[in-house]
Design an enzyme around this catalytic site. Structure first.
Site, PDB file in Angstrom:
ATOM      1  N   LYS A 130       0.868  -1.189   0.000  1.00 27.61           N
ATOM      2  CA  LYS A 130       0.000   0.000   0.000  1.00 27.61           C
ATOM      3  C   LYS A 130       0.892   1.223   0.000  1.00 27.61           C
ATOM      4  O   LYS A 130       2.004   1.180   0.531  1.00 27.61           O
ATOM      5  CB  LYS A 130      -0.880   0.012   1.260  1.00 27.61           C
ATOM      6  CG  LYS A 130      -2.112   0.871   1.140  1.00 27.61           C
ATOM      7  CD  LYS A 130      -3.257   0.111   0.497  1.00 27.61           C
ATOM      8  CE  LYS A 130      -4.473   0.943   0.269  1.00 27.61           C
ATOM      9  NZ  LYS A 130      -5.615   0.117  -0.155  1.00 27.61           N
ATOM     10  N   ASP A 170      -7.072   4.311  -4.399  1.00 26.12           N
ATOM     11  CA  ASP A 170      -7.713   4.160  -3.090  1.00 26.12           C
ATOM     12  C   ASP A 170      -8.331   5.534  -2.804  1.00 26.12           C
ATOM     13  O   ASP A 170      -8.577   6.316  -3.737  1.00 26.12           O
ATOM     14  CB  ASP A 170      -6.691   3.733  -2.025  1.00 26.12           C
ATOM     15  CG  ASP A 170      -7.347   3.244  -0.721  1.00 26.12           C
ATOM     16  OD1 ASP A 170      -7.859   2.122  -0.694  1.00 26.12           O
ATOM     17  OD2 ASP A 170      -7.379   4.011   0.266  1.00 26.12           O
TER      18      ASP A 170
END
Ligand code: NDP
Ligand code: 2IT
Length: 451
Positions: A130, A170
């Site tokens: 991430k 995201d």
């Protein structure tokens, strides 16, 4: 003969807290998983001996870097960027990029840790990562966003690659931002590869990637309801958020015969007792995504709806709750209100939206409860399909991809049932997801020896 130190759950968590001070989100995510894994590995010596959970809870690496950019007024701005590469035991690091002022190393470490389990659950060969920045896209011009994305990629490009680490979107990162970052990657490296997913259809993106997370969370919900002989017809839902995941969850919920009562943003929630129909969802998509408006303005466009400033929607009576905004948005009291009002299922479109107390309340009530790492895996799954299409230099048709997404969600449901069904009438999907995700990654790590 090695002396094997068998720490118990409390000892393990003490160590995690000590090694990760001031990282509450990361500690929370590890805690939630470790609760289930300690039970599972109790009689499985090799996982203890090889310190597998301890190794998973230590990211392979955390890359942190400065991102400088110039705003429209000529001011030099400095942000911090990160890429957390958590684990690549079953495939290259894979996971989104978040641009939000609340992004910290702790938030990205929790997301990369969760991603490792989620990606394993999809059945596709993807490890967990991430990234992101504390850059706030709100109120920025398109040119400012472009300059920021280019500067961010000017450092990130050296750490990623189609076979090493493949970022995607995201919170705060959608198709436009992916386009800016892909353009910069191509410019620096001179290579056109599938290094990012969520790309535009013109340059290697996949059909249904935009819809996949929200749709997948509702498919997972349908799978859970089917175990009780139920479907979505006539059911009401409260949904939080009004971004990519929330609007597509709402869309699929309505398509399958349900009624959506709420949406929200960081300013509060709107409650529309008449139901948020497809035309209203289209308005929200256009208003929020393309014009960066506020959900509050929904009440001017559609009479009969009410705005509740500064509040989350969990106290509105409903059959189903779909948290689709951010982490720790559904707390213990909210969970109690949902249960008291007769809510029978929760499917998490967001990552870790429910705090630990909330998780315990919902689990104790034994209602249907899908954790984010299972329910929202449809997004990364279609990202995995985008990677396959890129490396095969081909594009699958929409109906093929829709079917693959449904099959993947149904496969994740089956994997959760395999490890979470302990009583005939109750499946602990949190436990099922944690164990199924853990086992796949752990067994790959065992095969590699001590690395
Ligand atoms: P978007 O940026 O499209 O939308 C985010 C939404 O959540 C907005 O409505 C935003 O409101 C709200 N929100 C963000 N932060 C907060 C906060 N601190 N408090 C209240 N509301 C907040 O993001 P996505 O829809 O893509 O992501 C939503 C969630 O889904 C995240 O948890 C993400 O990690 C998860 N997810 C996303 C996937 C994807 O494919 N996009 C895949 C799997 C999970 P506002 O505009 O006011 O900030
Ligand atoms: O949390 C997530 O799964 C995502 N933001 C999507 C990641 C991806 O690589 O598509």
């Amino acid at each position: 003969m090695a002396i094997i130190d068998h720490v118990d759950f409390n000892g393990f968590m003490e160590g995690v807290k000590r090694r990760n001070p001031y990282q509450p989100e990361f500690v929370q995510a590890v805690h939630e998983v470790a609760e289930d894994i300690f039970d599972f590995i109790e009689d499985k010596e090799q996982y203890h001996e090889q310190q597998i959970l301890r190794r998973m809870a230590e990211p392979d690496r955390v890359i942190s870097f400065r991102v400088c950019w110039e705003d429209d007024n000529g001011n030099i701005r400095v942000q911090r960027g990160w890429r957390v590469q958590n684990n690549n035991a079953i495939g290259p690091y894979k996971g989104g990029i978040r641009f939000h002022p609340a992004v910290t190393e702790s938030v990205l470490k929790f997301l990369a840790f969760e991603q490792t389990f989620k990606n394993a659950l999809t059945g596709l060969p993807m490890g967990g990562g991430k990234g992101g920045s504390n850059f706030n896209p709100k109120g920025k011009s398109v040119r400012e966003i472009m300059r920021f994305c280019q500067s961010f990629m000017t450092e990130l490009y050296r750490h990623i690659g189609a076979d090493t680490d493949i970022p995607a979107g995201d919170i705060g990162v959608g198709g436009r931002e992916i386009g800016f970052m892909f353009g910069q990657y191509k410019r620096i490296t001179g290579q056109f590869t599938g290094v990012l997913t969520g790309k535009g259809l013109e340059y290697g993106g996949s059909l249904i990637r935009t819809e996949a997370t929200g749709y997948g969370a509702v498919y997972f919900l349908s799978e859970m309801l089917a175990t009780k002989g139920e479907d979505l017809h006539g059911k009401t839902a409260v949904i939080s958020g009004s971004g990519n995941v929330a609007t597509h969850a709402a869309e699929k919920f309505v398509q399958l015969g349900g009624k959506v009562l709420t949406l929200s943003d960081s300013g509060g929630f709107i409650h529309d007792p008449a139901g948020i129909t497809q035309d209203k969802i289209d308005w929200v998509k256009a208003h929020k995504t393309h014009r960066r408006g506020r959900i509050e303005e929904y009440c001017e466009a559609f009479k009969g709806a009410e705005f509740h400033p500064g509040k989350t929607p969990w106290h509105v009576p409903c059959d189903i709750a779909l948290p689709c905004a951010t982490q720790n948005e559904l707390l213990g009291d909210d969970a109690r209100a949902l249960v008291a009002n007769g809510c029978s299922a929760v499917s998490e479109g967001a990552n870790m939206p429910t705090d630990l107390e909330g998780v315990h309340v919902i689990k104790a009530a034994k209602i249907l409860y899908a954790p984010g790492k299972a329910a929202n895996a449809g997004g990364v799954a279609v990202s995995g399909l985008e990677m396959s299409q890129n490396s095969g230099r081909r594009a699958w048709k929409e109906d093929e991809l829709q079917q693959m997404l449904k099959d993947i969600m149904s496969g994740i449901h089956a994997r959760c049932m395999e490890y979470g069904q302990r009583e005939a009438s109750y499946c602990d999907y949190v436990k099922g997801a944690n164990i199924a995700g853990f086992k796949k990654v752990a067994d790959a790590m065992l095969a590699f020896g001590v690395v």
